[in-house]
Design a protein around this motif. Structure first.
Motif, PDB file in Angstrom:
ATOM      1  N   LEU A 102       4.292  -2.527   3.458  1.00 22.82           N
ATOM      2  CA  LEU A 102       4.491  -3.768   2.711  1.00 22.82           C
ATOM      3  C   LEU A 102       3.994  -4.945   3.540  1.00 22.82           C
ATOM      4  O   LEU A 102       4.334  -5.078   4.715  1.00 22.82           O
ATOM      5  CB  LEU A 102       5.981  -3.937   2.396  1.00 22.82           C
ATOM      6  CG  LEU A 102       6.592  -2.752   1.632  1.00 22.82           C
ATOM      7  CD1 LEU A 102       8.106  -2.869   1.581  1.00 22.82           C
ATOM      8  CD2 LEU A 102       5.996  -2.651   0.230  1.00 22.82           C
ATOM      9  N   PRO A 103       3.175  -5.817   2.941  1.00 26.76           N
ATOM     10  CA  PRO A 103       2.575  -6.908   3.711  1.00 26.76           C
ATOM     11  C   PRO A 103       3.554  -8.057   3.960  1.00 26.76           C
ATOM     12  O   PRO A 103       4.059  -8.653   3.014  1.00 26.76           O
ATOM     13  CB  PRO A 103       1.428  -7.367   2.807  1.00 26.76           C
ATOM     14  CG  PRO A 103       1.862  -7.030   1.426  1.00 26.76           C
ATOM     15  CD  PRO A 103       2.751  -5.829   1.519  1.00 26.76           C
ATOM     16  N   GLY A 126      -2.920 -13.438   0.458  1.00 27.14           N
ATOM     17  CA  GLY A 126      -2.813 -12.363  -0.531  1.00 27.14           C
ATOM     18  C   GLY A 126      -1.425 -12.301  -1.130  1.00 27.14           C
ATOM     19  O   GLY A 126      -0.837 -13.315  -1.495  1.00 27.14           O
ATOM     20  N   ASP A 127      -0.894 -11.082  -1.195  1.00 23.56           N
ATOM     21  CA  ASP A 127       0.419 -10.848  -1.793  1.00 23.56           C
ATOM     22  C   ASP A 127       1.528 -10.801  -0.748  1.00 23.56           C
ATOM     23  O   ASP A 127       2.632 -10.352  -1.045  1.00 23.56           O
ATOM     24  CB  ASP A 127       0.403  -9.495  -2.519  1.00 23.56           C
ATOM     25  CG  ASP A 127       0.121  -9.676  -4.000  1.00 23.56           C
ATOM     26  OD1 ASP A 127       0.123 -10.834  -4.443  1.00 23.56           O
ATOM     27  OD2 ASP A 127      -0.095  -8.657  -4.685  1.00 23.56           O
ATOM     28  N   MET A 166       0.837  -1.197   0.000  1.00 26.91           N
ATOM     29  CA  MET A 166       0.000   0.000   0.000  1.00 26.91           C
ATOM     30  C   MET A 166       0.875   1.251   0.000  1.00 26.91           C
ATOM     31  O   MET A 166       1.877   1.322   0.703  1.00 26.91           O
ATOM     32  CB  MET A 166      -0.886   0.019   1.241  1.00 26.91           C
ATOM     33  CG  MET A 166      -1.788  -1.206   1.361  1.00 26.91           C
ATOM     34  SD  MET A 166      -3.076  -0.989   2.593  1.00 26.91           S
ATOM     35  CE  MET A 166      -2.130  -0.773   4.054  1.00 26.91           C
ATOM     36  N   VAL A 167       0.461   2.208  -0.812  1.00 28.94           N
ATOM     37  CA  VAL A 167       1.210   3.460  -0.907  1.00 28.94           C
ATOM     38  C   VAL A 167       0.271   4.589  -0.562  1.00 28.94           C
ATOM     39  O   VAL A 167      -0.879   4.600  -0.989  1.00 28.94           O
ATOM     40  CB  VAL A 167       1.741   3.657  -2.351  1.00 28.94           C
ATOM     41  CG1 VAL A 167       2.472   4.984  -2.474  1.00 28.94           C
ATOM     42  CG2 VAL A 167       2.651   2.501  -2.733  1.00 28.94           C
ATOM     43  N   ASP A 180      -3.395   3.679  -1.445  1.00 31.59           N
ATOM     44  CA  ASP A 180      -3.613   3.069  -2.748  1.00 31.59           C
ATOM     45  C   ASP A 180      -2.968   1.695  -2.751  1.00 31.59           C
ATOM     46  O   ASP A 180      -1.849   1.546  -2.273  1.00 31.59           O
ATOM     47  CB  ASP A 180      -2.961   3.911  -3.859  1.00 31.59           C
ATOM     48  CG  ASP A 180      -3.593   5.293  -3.950  1.00 31.59           C
ATOM     49  OD1 ASP A 180      -4.814   5.386  -3.707  1.00 31.59           O
ATOM     50  OD2 ASP A 180      -2.849   6.261  -4.224  1.00 31.59           O
ATOM     51  N   LEU A 181      -3.691   0.713  -3.281  1.00 26.76           N
ATOM     52  CA  LEU A 181      -3.097  -0.627  -3.390  1.00 26.76           C
ATOM     53  C   LEU A 181      -2.090  -0.615  -4.532  1.00 26.76           C
ATOM     54  O   LEU A 181      -2.267   0.091  -5.525  1.00 26.76           O
ATOM     55  CB  LEU A 181      -4.196  -1.657  -3.641  1.00 26.76           C
ATOM     56  CG  LEU A 181      -5.289  -1.692  -2.570  1.00 26.76           C
ATOM     57  CD1 LEU A 181      -6.257  -2.829  -2.830  1.00 26.76           C
ATOM     58  CD2 LEU A 181      -4.668  -1.826  -1.162  1.00 26.76           C
ATOM     59  N   ALA A 182      -1.050  -1.403  -4.382  1.00 28.21           N
ATOM     60  CA  ALA A 182       0.002  -1.341  -5.401  1.00 28.21           C
ATOM     61  C   ALA A 182       0.571  -2.715  -5.676  1.00 28.21           C
ATOM     62  O   ALA A 182       0.232  -3.689  -5.010  1.00 28.21           O
ATOM     63  CB  ALA A 182       1.106  -0.401  -4.932  1.00 28.21           C
ATOM     64  N   CYS A 183       1.440  -2.809  -6.703  1.00 31.46           N
ATOM     65  CA  CYS A 183       2.121  -4.063  -7.006  1.00 31.46           C
ATOM     66  C   CYS A 183       3.536  -3.997  -6.461  1.00 31.46           C
ATOM     67  O   CYS A 183       4.129  -2.926  -6.375  1.00 31.46           O
ATOM     68  CB  CYS A 183       2.182  -4.278  -8.510  1.00 31.46           C
ATOM     69  SG  CYS A 183       0.552  -4.506  -9.202  1.00 31.46           S
TER      70      CYS A 183
END
Ligand code: SF4
Ligand code: SF4
Ligand code: SF4
Ligand code: FES
Ligand code: FES
Lengths: 827, 173
Positions: A613-614, A643-644, A284-285, A292-295
């Protein structure tokens, strides 16, 4: 083990050698032969008498029926465990059991893992002759974790005995008699105990059931993964039971790891935290309107660029990293490598270190190595135990189990010294209460008394000149009578080397390092061992990985607030709860130019970050961690990452590569091997060596200085602040993870502040009252727990509650934290 | 055994626990002392008041589950106050055959108590007991340890009535 005498016998023709004193039952187990006994457990000394373990024993040509659980294994005998005759005897016993035990298997969650089912099936039990008699009691659910079905109890007594012998609670016992006989609490009052679930673990039937399992499946459907408990520093092995990728429950295994199947409430019932709904699943940023979700790839690029930029402009000292102590060795090692080698960052630290650096990194390693490292095995051998500022039952519950077993088996005497009266049953030999701040004086006093008596070799060698304090001053400063100090000295030296435990009260004590040095001194003169409880599951390992070793002096958060540190990386750490003076910590983090956090859950510090960061939780990853006794054990992956989310070592090795560090091809085993090459003491720790039960680190010897102050600590008078705080941990919560567990929060969700009975009464406070605890720094809400173990003027507060973080009350350099307490109306 | 019938008239009444403190002090640290301690306390109060058991638990560091486990195992211990007249109806084999059960039922009818309970006015406690060793007199009851034999339901009811009356006219005992 080699010094033990052994005996060799034959079980159904299989030759087996066991320690002398073992029972035939143990020998059968070792030979891999099943016996349908229902009341025997090798870790308990008393048992009921189910008579199901009957076997034939042939010795000197004569064959006799004996009970395998009572019969000592002896040389040369031959044991037959099954025959028509034996089966007949067992069937008769089983007929009686099944007259009362309802045949409710279709509606029983124990089905498939039930000792009674196995036994009945094994002896080919057919329907009995006598009519069945049911009790028909409804299922009793009177607590968050243990369900009771009185109908299914076969009165084997194992739960009563483990609760008494190992847990020391005896919360349950035999009640009533005859057909009404049952095992439970008195008058069926709701179970109010440690919720360790040891009773559940030993119960051979479904009379105890795990409420967290709740009919999610049958035992035979579960995949079982042995891993290491991610809560405290004892390092218990837990077995994660999963079905379809979901965690169903945690069970225990008596034969792996250090804990002999014993677990505390956190380890056994705290598993709902791992896959909780509010996990962070995507990077997330922070954008203009929130997160905002991010890659992963672009986010990591951005983080690397930003940090590089800050380092270039302001130098590497403008970046700081805080490493959580529930990260693995590989995580911590990678963090240090990525930022240390990549950007030249020196300030890579842990919160324990920042709270008490002298004690944490300086002395801990020294204590560990000079002793040399204290192994849990020493508990069995100790001649006496002494607790200093330590609440074993709550802080490191399974070490308390080990201590209790030693007290049971060896009659090891226990001595307790504390500023408050911590509980420990069965009875300690002597309990002394010192004045807060007088700890070193007391311990030095005991050293003096040992030197005076000169009964130990070391004391003779050192002579009286090694004294640090006179007994007169020891009494004056500590408030403990000279007579008691002498008794302690005598008791600690009478039966051989003693073991001294220090708890987390020492950790948050400003004189903690001195206390630990004094205790090390005492261990030295008595020839004993000293163990300081670590708090989190990898506090020791994170330290060993050199986290904090190169940190500059000075307070990190002051430096952030003052603009000297511009970027902060929080690797699994939440300083808002676990640093002192959390409010100013949050202010500081808010002022930082750039903040990156890795975490499994959102927390107050991460809320202020620019990027979150997850990271995966322990049961989703591999890695090693080092427990209280310096034993390195493994985390094994039981479920796929949610999830990621990724393990921190992977996040930081990617980041490291972007910062120009050669992070290898990033397999975890490679990092473990690199640790073995680079970290002192870890040379022997290889992925292979960890397969079974882990391996102990061998730190190189470092000598401790036994110099410490013995003057009582000055505690500045503060107007209107009436109570001094002792910070510690609750039995049910540690770190932030436990608070995500439904079961554990149902057991305890409030900060329970322990106050003295008389004092509370005087101030109109009673059990369960809502109070506000206020210091110069902040205030928190709590609930009164009236405790016989509290002392006037002192309030004990558990510190890991993020809604009401106790450490926010403390100033970062306070000698003692003073608070006032006011009653608030409950809504 | 002559028991003191300190008839406890009010359950809520706070008990003077000096006796408990004394007996606990006497037995502190001694093994296997649960039964004598409970006995002493029961002899004093006629039953085991919960506050007394709690005090024993605290001061002897014995868990409540264990203390009440023992107390509920032995028939001699009671957790509720007993009435002025403790009526024990023998339900051993001989007495059973001679109709003890009918006496139990009659007690239930006339006094409105179940076996093991005490009447609301705290005058009677009815208990079923196992053979008291006077089978030749079956069926037998004891009232405050005085045995009466060769009973039948009516005789039994008569005894109860007499006791009731004497209670009303005030010349009980
Ligand atoms: S959960 Fe633990 S403390 Fe509670 S009854 Fe069971 S064994 Fe005893
Ligand atoms: S509850 Fe289980 S362990 Fe306890 S006595 Fe009954 S069957 Fe045995
Ligand atoms: S004692 Fe510590 S390591 Fe063991 S189960 Fe409890 S929290 Fe986990
Ligand atoms: S296991 Fe031996 S008697 Fe129960
Ligand atoms: S059966 Fe009643 S006295 Fe024996």
């Amino acid at each position: 083990m080699s010094d033990k005498e052994t005996v060799t016998l034959k079980i159904d023709g299989i030759e087996v050698t066991v320690d002398k004193g073992s029972k035939v039952y143990d020998a059968a187990q070792k030979a891999g032969v099943y016996l349908p006994g229902l009341c025997y457990d090798p870790k308990l000394t008393r048992f009921g008498g189910c008579r199901m373990c009957v076997v034939d024993i042939t010795s000197r040509g004569r064959t006799r029926g004996k009970w395998a659980c009572c019969e000592p294994a002896s040389n040369g005998v031959e044991v037959t465990t099954d025959s028509d005759g034996i089966r007949k005897k067992r069937q008769i016993m089983m007929e009686f059991l099944l007259m009362y035990h309802p045949l409710d298997c279709p509606t029983c969650n124990e089905s498939g893992a039930c000792g009674l089912q196995d036994a009945a099936f094994y002896i080919k039990q057919k329907k009995g002759r006598a009519p069945q008699k049911r009790r028909n009691e409804p299922l009793l659910i009177d607590n968050p974790v243990l369900e009771r079905d009185f109908n299914k109890c076969i009165l084997c007594g194992k739960c009563v005995i483990i609760c008494d012998e190992i847990q020391g609670k005896r919360a349950i016992d035999f009640q009533q008699r005859g057909f009404e006989a049952e095992v439970g609490t008195e008058l069926r009052v709701p179970l109010d105990c440690d919720y360790c679930g040891q009773c559940l673990a030993v119960c051979p039937t479904g009379s105890f059931q795990d409420h967290t399992e709740d009919y999610k499946g049958h035992d035979w459907e579960y995949t079982k993964t042995v891993t290491t408990c991610p809560y405290c520093a004892v390092g218990c092995s837990i077995v994660i039971n999963t079905k379809g990728g979901k965690i169903v429950k945690v069970s225990s295994d008596d034969y792996v790891g250090v804990n002999n199947g014993n677990l505390c409430a956190k380890g056994r019932f705290g598993h709902e935290a791992y896959q909780a709904d509010d996990r962070i699943k995507t990077p997330m940023v922070k954008g203009g309107s929130g997160w905002d979700l991010a890659c992963w790839a672009p986010v990591l690029d951005e983080v690397a660029e930003k940090l590089k930029d800050i380092a270039e402009k302001n130098g590497p000292d403008s970046i700081a990293v805080v490493v959580g102590e529930s990260l693995s060795n590989e995580d911590a090692f990678m963090v240090k490598k990525a930022f240390g080698e990549g950007l030249g960052v020196k300030r890579i630290d842990s919160l324990s270190n920042m709270r008490n650096r002298d004690l944490n990194s300086g002395l801990m390693t020294a204590l560990g190595s000079s002793a040399p490292i204290v192994s849990y095995d020493e508990i069995k051998k100790a001649g006496a135990f002494l607790f200093v500022g330590c609440d074993a039952e709550k802080e490191n519950p399974v070490i308390a189990n080990m201590i209790r077993v030693a007290m049971r088996d060896n009659k090891t005497p226990l001595y307790v010294a504390n500023a408050r009266d911590t509980l420990f049953e069965p009875h300690e030999k002597l309990r002394v209460r010192y004045n807060y701040g007088g700890e070193t004086a007391l311990v030095a006093g005991i050293v003096t008394a040992v030197l005076n008596a000169a009964t130990t070799d070391r004391a003779k060698e050192l002579g009286k000149s090694a004294k640090k304090i006179s007994l007169k001053h020891a009494e004056e400063y500590s408030g403990v009578a000279t007579k008691d100090i002498k008794t302690l000295a005598e008791g600690l030296t009478a039966n051989g080397a003693p073991m001294i435990f220090m708890g987390s009260e020492i950790f948050d004590h400003q004189a903690g390092a001195d206390i630990a040095r004094a205790v090390a001194d005492l261990a030295d003169v008595t020839g004993g061992k000293a163990l300081l409880y670590r708090e989190y599951c990898n506090s020791q390992g994170v330290n060993d990985m050199g986290i904090g070793a190169d940190s500059p002096d000075g307070d990190l958060f002051t430096d952030i607030a003052g603009g000297r540190v511009k970027a902060l990386v929080l690797a699994g750490a939440d300083p808002s709860v676990f640093a002192r003076d959390g409010k100013s910590v949050l202010d500081a983090i808010g002022k930082a130019e750039y903040v990156v956090a890795t975490s499994s859950y959102m927390n107050a510090s991460a809320e202020l970050a620019d990027v979150v960061l997850p990271s995966c939780v322990a049961v989703e990853r591999e890695g090693t961690l080092t427990n209280n006794e310096g034993r390195v054990q493994q985390w094994r992956k039981a479920v796929e990452p949610l999830g990621d989310s990724k393990p921190d070592w992977r996040i930081f090795s990617k980041l490291g590569s972007l910062l120009g560090v050669d992070c290898g091809c990033s397999k975890i085993d490679e990092i473990t091997s690199e640790i073995a090459q680079k970290i002192d003491g870890y040379a022997e720790i290889t992925p292979k060596s960890l397969m079974w039960g882990g391996q102990q680190v061998s730190y190189s010897a470092e000598s401790v200085s036994y110099q410490y102050g013995t003057e009582p600590m000055e505690i500045p008078a503060s107007d209107g602040y009436t109570h001094r705080v002792l910070f510690g941990n609750s039995l049910y919560h540690i770190g932030s993870l436990s608070h995500r567990s439904k079961a554990l929060t149902e057991i305890e969700n409030d900060v329970m502040a322990e106050l003295d009975f008389d004092e509370a009464e005087k101030n109109g406070l009673s059990e369960g009252d809502n109070i506000r605890i206020e210091s110069e720094k902040s205030s928190i809400n709590a609930v009164v727990r009236i405790s016989d173990s509290a002392v006037p003027g002192i309030v004990f507060i558990p510190k890991s509650f993020s809604d009401n973080p106790a450490l926010t009350l403390a100033g970062r350099a306070d000698a003692a934290t003073m608070v006032k307490i006011t009653k608030v109306a409950s809504e | 055994m002559s028991e003191t019938t300190t008839a406890t008239t009010d359950v809520e009444e706070k008990h003077d626990l000096t006796v408990v403190r004394d007996v606990v002090a006497k037995y502190r640290g001694a093994r296997g002392s649960i039964i004598p301690v409970l006995q002493t306390v029961q002899t004093h109060f006629g039953y085991l008041p919960m506050e007394a058991v709690e005090l024993i638990s605290k001061s002897m560091r014995l868990p409540m589950a264990q203390l009440l486990g023992v107390a509920s195992f032995y028939a001699q211990f009671r957790l509720t106050p007993r009435g002025k007249y403790m009526v024990k109806i023998c339900c051993g084999t001989a007495c059973h055959v001679k109709g003890a059960q009918r006496m139990v039922e009659r007690a239930l009818e006339t006094l409105d108590v179940e076996a093991g309970e005490t009447t609301a006015d705290k005058v009677f406690t009815i208990e079923r007991v196992a053979c008291i060793g006077a089978c030749s007199l079956a069926p037998v009851i004891t009232v405050n340890d005085d045995a009466t034999g060769y009973l039948d339901v009516d005789k039994f009811a008569g005894i109860i009535d007499d006791l009731k009356k004497s209670e009303k006219t005030g010349d009980g005992e």
